[in-house]
Every structure is written in structure tokens, then in C-alpha cells.
Design a protein around this motif. Structure first.
Motif, PDB file in Angstrom:
ATOM      1  N   HIS A  79       0.876  -1.179   0.000  1.00 17.53           N
ATOM      2  CA  HIS A  79       0.000   0.000   0.000  1.00 17.53           C
ATOM      3  C   HIS A  79       0.908   1.222   0.000  1.00 17.53           C
ATOM      4  CE1 HIS A  79      -3.861   1.905   0.417  1.00 17.53           C
ATOM      5  NE2 HIS A  79      -3.444   2.609   1.452  1.00 17.53           N
ATOM      6  N   HIS A  80       0.801   2.058  -1.005  1.00 16.76           N
ATOM      7  CA  HIS A  80       1.818   3.066  -1.257  1.00 16.76           C
ATOM      8  C   HIS A  80       1.301   4.498  -1.101  1.00 16.76           C
ATOM      9  CE1 HIS A  80       2.946  -0.657  -3.361  1.00 16.76           C
ATOM     10  NE2 HIS A  80       4.089  -0.401  -2.765  1.00 16.76           N
ATOM     11  N   PRO A  81       1.983   5.288  -0.267  1.00 18.90           N
ATOM     12  CA  PRO A  81       1.576   6.677  -0.032  1.00 18.90           C
ATOM     13  C   PRO A  81       2.184   7.624  -1.064  1.00 18.90           C
ATOM     14  CG  PRO A  81       3.452   6.167   1.349  1.00 18.90           C
ATOM     15  CD  PRO A  81       3.100   4.897   0.591  1.00 18.90           C
ATOM     16  N   ASP A  82       1.690   8.829  -1.080  1.00 14.89           N
ATOM     17  CA  ASP A  82       2.352   9.922  -1.777  1.00 14.89           C
ATOM     18  C   ASP A  82       3.282  10.572  -0.759  1.00 14.89           C
ATOM     19  OD1 ASP A  82       0.890   9.395  -4.027  1.00 14.89           O
ATOM     20  OD2 ASP A  82      -0.307  11.229  -3.950  1.00 14.89           O
ATOM     21  N   LEU A  83       4.522  10.792  -1.160  1.00 15.10           N
ATOM     22  CA  LEU A  83       5.522  11.390  -0.287  1.00 15.10           C
ATOM     23  C   LEU A  83       5.889  12.765  -0.846  1.00 15.10           C
ATOM     24  CD1 LEU A  83       7.784   8.214   0.026  1.00 15.10           C
ATOM     25  CD2 LEU A  83       5.991   8.969   1.609  1.00 15.10           C
ATOM     26  N   HIS A  84       5.899  13.767   0.014  1.00 15.09           N
ATOM     27  CA  HIS A  84       6.164  15.133  -0.419  1.00 15.09           C
ATOM     28  C   HIS A  84       7.317  15.718   0.399  1.00 15.09           C
ATOM     29  CE1 HIS A  84       2.215  15.139  -2.445  1.00 15.09           C
ATOM     30  NE2 HIS A  84       1.796  14.507  -1.372  1.00 15.09           N
ATOM     31  N   LEU A  85       8.249  16.362  -0.286  1.00 17.52           N
ATOM     32  CA  LEU A  85       9.352  17.062   0.353  1.00 17.52           C
ATOM     33  C   LEU A  85       9.397  18.466  -0.231  1.00 17.52           C
ATOM     34  CD1 LEU A  85      11.948  17.143   2.108  1.00 17.52           C
ATOM     35  CD2 LEU A  85      13.159  16.235   0.129  1.00 17.52           C
ATOM     36  N   GLU A  86       9.222  19.462   0.621  1.00 21.16           N
ATOM     37  CA  GLU A  86       9.207  20.853   0.175  1.00 21.16           C
ATOM     38  C   GLU A  86      10.120  21.666   1.068  1.00 21.16           C
ATOM     39  OE1 GLU A  86       5.092  21.880   0.434  1.00 21.16           O
ATOM     40  OE2 GLU A  86       4.547  20.695  -1.318  1.00 21.16           O
ATOM     41  N   GLY A  87      10.800  22.632   0.473  1.00 23.99           N
ATOM     42  CA  GLY A  87      11.655  23.502   1.252  1.00 23.99           C
ATOM     43  C   GLY A  87      12.757  22.738   1.972  1.00 23.99           C
ATOM     44  N   TYR A  88      13.159  21.636   1.483  1.00 23.89           N
ATOM     45  CA  TYR A  88      14.229  20.728   1.906  1.00 23.89           C
ATOM     46  C   TYR A  88      14.091  20.145   3.299  1.00 23.89           C
ATOM     47  CZ  TYR A  88      17.016  24.021   4.758  1.00 23.89           C
ATOM     48  OH  TYR A  88      17.461  24.871   5.729  1.00 23.89           O
ATOM     49  N   ARG A  89      13.151  20.621   4.114  1.00 20.44           N
ATOM     50  CA  ARG A  89      12.970  20.047   5.460  1.00 20.44           C
ATOM     51  C   ARG A  89      11.520  19.745   5.805  1.00 20.44           C
ATOM     52  NH1 ARG A  89      16.553  23.755   9.352  1.00 20.44           N
ATOM     53  NH2 ARG A  89      14.653  24.939   9.213  1.00 20.44           N
ATOM     54  N   ASN A  90      10.602  20.124   4.962  1.00 18.63           N
ATOM     55  CA  ASN A  90       9.179  19.906   5.238  1.00 18.63           C
ATOM     56  C   ASN A  90       8.722  18.652   4.501  1.00 18.63           C
ATOM     57  OD1 ASN A  90       8.931  22.428   6.712  1.00 18.63           O
ATOM     58  ND2 ASN A  90       9.199  23.384   4.716  1.00 18.63           N
ATOM     59  N   VAL A  91       8.434  17.604   5.269  1.00 16.89           N
ATOM     60  CA  VAL A  91       8.007  16.345   4.670  1.00 16.89           C
ATOM     61  C   VAL A  91       6.544  16.080   5.019  1.00 16.89           C
ATOM     62  CG1 VAL A  91      10.319  15.353   4.627  1.00 16.89           C
ATOM     63  CG2 VAL A  91       8.861  14.929   6.587  1.00 16.89           C
ATOM     64  N   SER A  92       5.864  15.455   4.084  1.00 21.32           N
ATOM     65  CA  SER A  92       4.460  15.096   4.268  1.00 21.32           C
ATOM     66  C   SER A  92       4.223  13.727   3.663  1.00 21.32           C
ATOM     67  CB  SER A  92       3.538  16.098   3.569  1.00 21.32           C
ATOM     68  OG  SER A  92       3.758  17.396   4.037  1.00 21.32           O
ATOM     69  N   VAL A  93       3.290  13.014   4.274  1.00 20.51           N
ATOM     70  CA  VAL A  93       2.836  11.735   3.742  1.00 20.51           C
ATOM     71  C   VAL A  93       1.335  11.846   3.561  1.00 20.51           C
ATOM     72  CG1 VAL A  93       2.607   9.261   4.190  1.00 20.51           C
ATOM     73  CG2 VAL A  93       4.695  10.469   4.898  1.00 20.51           C
ATOM     74  N   GLU A  94       0.863  11.469   2.391  1.00 18.29           N
ATOM     75  CA  GLU A  94      -0.569  11.494   2.099  1.00 18.29           C
ATOM     76  C   GLU A  94      -1.000  10.097   1.678  1.00 18.29           C
ATOM     77  OE1 GLU A  94      -3.426  14.884   0.463  1.00 18.29           O
ATOM     78  OE2 GLU A  94      -1.913  14.260  -0.975  1.00 18.29           O
ATOM     79  N   LEU A  95      -2.106   9.647   2.250  1.00 15.30           N
ATOM     80  CA  LEU A  95      -2.606   8.287   2.020  1.00 15.30           C
ATOM     81  C   LEU A  95      -4.055   8.310   1.555  1.00 15.30           C
ATOM     82  CD1 LEU A  95      -1.229   6.807   5.332  1.00 15.30           C
ATOM     83  CD2 LEU A  95      -0.565   6.041   3.065  1.00 15.30           C
TER      84      LEU A  95
END
Length: 119
Positions: free
Chosen positions: A76-92
């Protein structure tokens, strides 16, 4: 869908979903989210997301690699987001049904157990 504690969720394994099942209702999703720290509904209640601010870029990439290992093990695979080199998010969300299933909450609980270097 019954509401589970994070300890109960991490003991479960995501089940393959090829569609044909109804997504969680908004009430079911909100009830389950109350058990998960920091996750929130997005996309009109069809997805869940959590954000972190990590120590540095490499800490974010290391966290994403750990997320990828857990996701691959459960299929089961999430969307992974990296913004501004230190802001990470996981969306499911469960792509096959265009909304949330128990799989999303299982994976969220497992991701919450992963080590992460925060700022």
C-alpha cells in the motif's frame, strides 16, 4: 469500519484492494483519525495527511526510505512530499476506491512508529 487503536492497527496488514468496496464514510474516518496523532483529512475527506519538519534534507530522505520499506511490505503506497528541503508530508488514500479504507489507517499507524529526525 470499526475504530482501532494505533497498537491494534500496526498488528494488521493491508489487504489488497482492487475496488468494488465503499470508501470509509466521513464519520468513520474522523473516528479513526481521533486515534492517530497529527493526521488530518484532506481532499474533501478522501485522503489523510501528516506533516513533519525534519532536521535536514537527508533526514527527510531517510524517513521516506523507511516509509517506502513499510509501504512495500504492506503493498500500500503513499504519496511522499518534500518541500523547502525540510518539510516532509505523507498522504494516504486507497486509489482503487478513490477514498479511504482501513489500509490507509493501518499504514499511517505504522509510519508513526518509524524513527524520524525532527528539527
Amino acid at each position: 469500519m470499526a475504530t482501532h487503536t494505533p497498537d491494534e492497527l500496526v498488528k494488521k496488514k493491508c489487504l489488497p484492494c482492487e475496488g468494488g468496496v465503499e470508501p470509509c464514510t466521513l464519520d468513520e474516518s474522523q473516528d479513526q483519525l481521533a486515534q492517530l496523532d497529527g493526521w488530518r483529512l484532506t481532499n474533501d475527506g478522501k485522503r489523510i495527511r501528516k506533516d513533519w519538519r525534519v532536521k535536514n534534507f537527508l533526514a527527510g530522505m531517510a524517513f521516506f526510505n523507511r516509509c517506502a520499506e513499510v509501504a512495500e511490505a504492506d503493498g500500500h503506497h503513499p504519496d511522499l512530499h518534500l518541500e523547502g528541503y525540510r518539510n516532509v508530508s505523507v498522504e494516504l488514500w486507497t486509489h482503487a476506491i478513490g477514498g479511504l479504507s482501513e489500509n490507509d489507517f493501518i499504514l499511517a499507524a505504522k509510519i508513526d512508529r518509524l524513527p524520524i529526525e525532527l528539527q
